[in-house]
Design a protein around this motif. Structure first.
Motif, mmCIF file in Angstrom:
data_model
loop_
_atom_site.group_PDB
_atom_site.id
_atom_site.type_symbol
_atom_site.label_atom_id
_atom_site.label_comp_id
_atom_site.label_asym_id
_atom_site.label_seq_id
_atom_site.Cartn_x
_atom_site.Cartn_y
_atom_site.Cartn_z
ATOM 1 N N LEU A 172 11.759 30.068 44.783
ATOM 2 C CA LEU A 172 11.705 31.509 44.568
ATOM 3 C C LEU A 172 10.285 32.062 44.584
ATOM 4 N N GLY A 173 9.337 31.242 45.055
ATOM 5 C CA GLY A 173 8.008 31.772 45.298
ATOM 6 C C GLY A 173 7.008 31.669 44.164
ATOM 7 N N MET A 174 7.364 30.986 43.083
ATOM 8 C CA MET A 174 6.427 30.866 41.978
ATOM 9 C C MET A 174 6.560 29.513 41.300
ATOM 10 N N SER A 175 5.444 29.048 40.743
ATOM 11 C CA SER A 175 5.409 27.803 39.982
ATOM 12 C C SER A 175 4.610 28.053 38.719
ATOM 13 N N GLY A 176 4.656 27.094 37.806
ATOM 14 C CA GLY A 176 3.925 27.305 36.568
ATOM 15 C C GLY A 176 3.605 26.017 35.844
ATOM 16 N N GLY A 198 1.600 38.371 41.417
ATOM 17 C CA GLY A 198 1.467 36.980 41.830
ATOM 18 C C GLY A 198 0.871 36.043 40.807
ATOM 19 N N ARG A 199 0.623 36.532 39.585
ATOM 20 C CA ARG A 199 0.012 35.666 38.573
ATOM 21 C C ARG A 199 0.338 36.189 37.182
ATOM 22 N N ALA A 200 0.630 35.280 36.238
ATOM 23 C CA ALA A 200 0.943 35.697 34.874
ATOM 24 C C ALA A 200 0.522 34.637 33.869
ATOM 25 N N LEU A 201 0.003 35.097 32.755
ATOM 26 C CA LEU A 201 -0.331 34.244 31.615
ATOM 27 C C LEU A 201 0.547 34.671 30.452
ATOM 28 N N LEU A 202 1.276 33.719 29.879
ATOM 29 C CA LEU A 202 2.131 34.003 28.733
ATOM 30 C C LEU A 202 1.782 33.036 27.611
ATOM 31 N N ARG A 211 -0.101 25.952 16.343
ATOM 32 C CA ARG A 211 0.006 25.610 17.747
ATOM 33 C C ARG A 211 0.393 26.843 18.560
ATOM 34 N N MET A 212 -0.052 26.866 19.793
ATOM 35 C CA MET A 212 0.245 27.969 20.707
ATOM 36 C C MET A 212 0.753 27.382 22.024
ATOM 37 N N THR A 213 1.847 27.923 22.510
ATOM 38 C CA THR A 213 2.399 27.492 23.797
ATOM 39 C C THR A 213 1.808 28.353 24.907
ATOM 40 N N VAL A 214 1.422 27.695 25.987
ATOM 41 C CA VAL A 214 0.747 28.354 27.100
ATOM 42 C C VAL A 214 1.589 28.190 28.364
ATOM 43 N N SER A 215 1.758 29.285 29.106
ATOM 44 C CA SER A 215 2.418 29.240 30.407
ATOM 45 C C SER A 215 1.542 29.974 31.412
ATOM 46 N N LEU A 216 1.166 29.273 32.471
ATOM 47 C CA LEU A 216 0.338 29.832 33.535
ATOM 48 C C LEU A 216 1.154 29.809 34.825
ATOM 49 N N SER A 217 1.631 30.974 35.248
ATOM 50 C CA SER A 217 2.500 31.061 36.415
ATOM 51 C C SER A 217 1.761 31.723 37.579
ATOM 52 N N PHE A 218 2.084 31.300 38.790
ATOM 53 C CA PHE A 218 1.400 31.840 39.960
ATOM 54 C C PHE A 218 2.252 31.640 41.213
ATOM 55 N N ALA A 219 1.935 32.409 42.233
ATOM 56 C CA ALA A 219 2.701 32.350 43.481
ATOM 57 C C ALA A 219 2.419 31.053 44.221
ATOM 58 N N LEU A 262 3.297 20.197 31.475
ATOM 59 C CA LEU A 262 4.476 20.253 32.329
ATOM 60 C C LEU A 262 4.168 21.136 33.527
ATOM 61 N N PHE A 263 4.783 20.834 34.647
ATOM 62 C CA PHE A 263 4.619 21.665 35.837
ATOM 63 C C PHE A 263 5.969 21.754 36.537
ATOM 64 N N SER A 264 6.382 22.959 36.870
ATOM 65 C CA SER A 264 7.647 23.112 37.578
ATOM 66 C C SER A 264 7.648 24.421 38.345
ATOM 67 N N SER A 265 8.515 24.494 39.329
ATOM 68 C CA SER A 265 8.645 25.690 40.147
ATOM 69 C C SER A 265 9.944 26.414 39.820
ATOM 70 N N ALA A 266 9.936 27.712 40.055
ATOM 71 C CA ALA A 266 11.150 28.502 39.892
ATOM 72 C C ALA A 266 12.028 28.253 41.115
ATOM 73 N N CYS A 267 13.123 27.548 40.895
ATOM 74 C CA CYS A 267 14.023 27.170 41.994
ATOM 75 C C CYS A 267 15.463 27.493 41.622
ATOM 76 N N GLN A 268 16.282 27.608 42.631
ATOM 77 C CA GLN A 268 17.717 27.698 42.436
ATOM 78 C C GLN A 268 18.400 26.597 43.226
ATOM 79 N N VAL A 269 19.510 26.129 42.689
ATOM 80 C CA VAL A 269 20.321 25.130 43.381
ATOM 81 C C VAL A 269 21.618 25.811 43.810
ATOM 82 N N GLU A 270 21.869 25.835 45.107
ATOM 83 C CA GLU A 270 23.073 26.465 45.636
ATOM 84 C C GLU A 270 23.860 25.450 46.454
#
Length: 349
Positions: A172-176, A198-202, A211-219, A262-270
């Motif tokens: 779906l065009g993004m990973s994090g 195309g980029r987000a920090l959460l 503790r703080m959880t970090v998510s760095l997402s990008f195209a 952890l590293f993963s991409s936004a994907c769908q399974v069809e």
């Protein structure tokens, strides 16, 4: 003699299904590649009929006890200055808890009745009229009446029984990248979101105040980045956020040695079908809606419950049960996947 079922995957869908099948008298084994329960992962949230499933398992009260009690999301600019706010429901759903707590609860309520094989994986599946012969990396081969793939987007069961990942996994065009670090921003049950096209920090801190959880997402152009090694993945993160200021340089530095990276991409399974003979898929393995849908955990629980119910109603006739399972669940999955695609498209806007 009770029917023998092998479930691949000990995250959410696998143990939830194991619980339902054991109650029907099945002899259930769960195989999990990880050496022990996974203690990482983002918070997970629940919506709609997922509460009915949790209540039916007798764990709704316990799950509620781990509520993160998030109080909302602060939107910030490039310098970290607050520019707006979103309600807690924007990310947390109707109830949100750390994923590690959910997996621990599901394991606890099944551990005495279900055989868990940690640190192992399926290497070969061979179907006959009467069973599925399974070979493992470490344990001796064995026969099972049914085999269930509950092993995520890159499901081993799906690859062995249905074909290569490329046939079913859509990017779906993004990973994090995700990890935890010290809560140096002093967040208190709050989410901070910094987003540009195309980029987000959460960032968020919940039940562990230090503790703080970090998510760095990008195209990204392809989900093949998931197959890179950690160093290569971190290079991509550094490149995507190279020009970012505020807290980002420190976060990039702390990401390098984070033990829970952890590293993963936004994907769908069809897939056209979720079953093949005596083999069936549940959760992300068969119909991942992508993290952007916000429905992954609820869909896993509802999928497992639906499959268990259909097997019970068919008196163990797997052919009838698998057909009913797909007919009942597919409209729900289709709607969730549509929402996941729409949310991912907004990310790149």
């Amino acid at each position: 003699m009770s029917k023998r079922v092998l479930i691949s995957g000990a995250s959410v869908a696998g143990p939830a299904l194991a619980y339902g099948l054991h109650r029907q008298g099945y002899d259930v084994t769960v195989v999990e590649r990880a050496p022990s329960l996974r203690g990482s992962g983002y918070a997970v949230d629940f919506r709609g009929d997922a509460f009915t499933v949790l209540d039916g398992m007798g764990i709704l009260g316990e799950v509620r006890g781990h509520d993160t009690h998030m109080r909302g999301t602060d939107l910030v600019d490039a310098e970290g200055n607050k520019t707006g706010e979103l309600p807690s429901e924007a990310f947390a759903g109707d109830l949100e808890i750390p994923k590690k707590d959910l997996t621990r609860i599901l394991h606890r309520i099944t551990a005495e009745q279900v055989r868990y094989l940690f640190g192992d994986s399926i290497t070969e599946l061979e179907q006959t009229d009467d069973e599925v012969r399974v070979r493992f990396e470490h344990h001796e081969p064995a026969g099972f009446d049914l085999v269930v793939g509950a092993d995520g987007v890159y499901s081993t069961v799906r690859r062995l029984a249905f074909g290569p990942h490329s046939r079913f996994v859509g990017h779906l065009g993004m990973s994090g990248a995700g990890f935890t670090t010290t809560n140096f921003l002093g967040l208190d049950h709050r989410v901070v979101l910094q987003s540009t096209p195309g980029r987000a920090l959460l960032l968020f801190s919940a039940n562990e105040s230090d503790r703080m959880t970090v998510s760095l997402s990008f195209a990204t152009p392809s989900a093949e980045v998931d197959l890179l090694d950690r160093a290569q993945q971190q290079e991509l993160v550094h490149a995507a956020f190279a020009e970012a200021g505020w807290a980002v340089p420190r976060l990039l530095k702390e990401m390098t040695d984070a033990p829970d990276f952890l590293f993963s991409s936004a994907c769908q399974v069809e897939m056209d079908r979720w079953s093949q003979g005596r083999i069936v898929l549940v959760g992300d393995a068969g119909y991942c809606a992508a993290p952007t849908s916000g429905m992954g955990t609820s869909q896993a629980l509802i999928g497992a419950d639906t499959l268990a119910t259909c097997l019970a109603e068919s008196n163990g006739d797997h052919t009838t049960a698998f057909t009913a399972y797909e007919q009942r669940l597919r409209p729900y999955v289709t709607a969730n996947q549509k929402h996941g695609r729409e949310a991912a498209a907004m990310f790149g806007a």
